[in-house]
Design an enzyme around this catalytic site. Sequence first.
Site, PDB file in Angstrom:
ATOM      1  N   CYS A 123       0.834  -1.204   0.000  1.00  0.00           N
ATOM      2  CA  CYS A 123       0.000   0.000   0.000  1.00  0.00           C
ATOM      3  C   CYS A 123       0.872   1.258   0.000  1.00  0.00           C
ATOM      4  O   CYS A 123       1.470   1.590  -1.016  1.00  0.00           O
ATOM      5  CB  CYS A 123      -0.989  -0.035   1.162  1.00  0.00           C
ATOM      6  SG  CYS A 123      -2.324   1.188   1.018  1.00  0.00           S
ATOM      7  N   HIS A 226      -3.729  -5.057   0.663  1.00  0.00           N
ATOM      8  CA  HIS A 226      -3.188  -5.483   1.950  1.00  0.00           C
ATOM      9  C   HIS A 226      -3.215  -7.007   2.047  1.00  0.00           C
ATOM     10  O   HIS A 226      -4.213  -7.599   2.474  1.00  0.00           O
ATOM     11  CB  HIS A 226      -3.985  -4.859   3.096  1.00  0.00           C
ATOM     12  CG  HIS A 226      -3.701  -3.408   3.280  1.00  0.00           C
ATOM     13  ND1 HIS A 226      -2.700  -2.950   4.100  1.00  0.00           N
ATOM     14  CD2 HIS A 226      -4.257  -2.307   2.706  1.00  0.00           C
ATOM     15  CE1 HIS A 226      -2.657  -1.633   4.052  1.00  0.00           C
ATOM     16  NE2 HIS A 226      -3.593  -1.214   3.210  1.00  0.00           N
ATOM     17  N   GLU A 228      -1.886  -8.800   4.164  1.00  0.00           N
ATOM     18  CA  GLU A 228      -1.950  -9.245   5.558  1.00  0.00           C
ATOM     19  C   GLU A 228      -3.378  -9.368   6.081  1.00  0.00           C
ATOM     20  O   GLU A 228      -3.610  -9.949   7.153  1.00  0.00           O
ATOM     21  CB  GLU A 228      -1.149  -8.296   6.454  1.00  0.00           C
ATOM     22  CG  GLU A 228      -1.768  -6.928   6.685  1.00  0.00           C
ATOM     23  CD  GLU A 228      -1.425  -5.905   5.610  1.00  0.00           C
ATOM     24  OE1 GLU A 228      -1.565  -4.699   5.892  1.00  0.00           O
ATOM     25  OE2 GLU A 228      -1.020  -6.309   4.501  1.00  0.00           O
TER      26      GLU A 228
END
Length: 258
Positions: A123, A226, A228
């Site tokens: 990002c 993202h 994660e």
Amino acid sequence: MSVTDHPEPLIGIPVRLSDGDAPGADVRIGEANAIFEQVVDLIRAAGARPVLLRPDAEGNPSGAELAECAGFVVPGGGDVDPALYGEDANHPSLYDVNPVQDRLDEAVLRYALDNGRPMLGICRGMQLLNIVRGGTLHVDMAPTDVTHNPQAGVEWATHEVSLEAGSAVAEAFGRDRIDIASGHHQAVDRVGEGLTVSARADDGCVEAVELTGDADAAWTVGVQWHPEALEPVEELRLPLFRALLNQVEARHGVELRS
């Protein structure tokens, strides 16, 4: 010590500096700090040891710590200062612009690029990679039929992205289209020197870039989404981190923990 003197590879990650618990702090700061911890966990899950890189009085990471790291992850966070790429630094859409954070993250990126260390930007990390390579950003994206920034109270906007055949991101995921978690209002505009776009959303938004202009460059990938995030598909969280660690092993001969 060198990168090969450790029993497991060290992956440097610049810490997030803004205090999400400060009075009046934007709620997004606390969210960014929370997902930072998820990134740290995924570095461990991929088989490496994270090294938390903190700024000195001038905002720079420790040179000794950088030298020991076999690779780097530059994570998400607040907005990059538009003054770094010649745009309006007072735009009303901006949040958590932090010059010390910019300086720390940029120093890590430049070290990775200059010293041939594999690097993953997430990002904000991808956006700053593009700026370091001479590119620019849209300070505030115009609305499209793809939702990139979630509504208040919703953690992520989810949508699909298309991955370029033969790219590092397509190789990491083993497919040409994936579902991703998105949360951004800035995006790549002019692509930086030596970078190639390797993923796009259906509205054309740049979703991944890779350093391909130098045959001797280390694996350098930035993604706008993202990885994660726990949604939309949990099994897609780890592939980019494993790809980074595989490149570390190939480039430095560091054996990964099983």
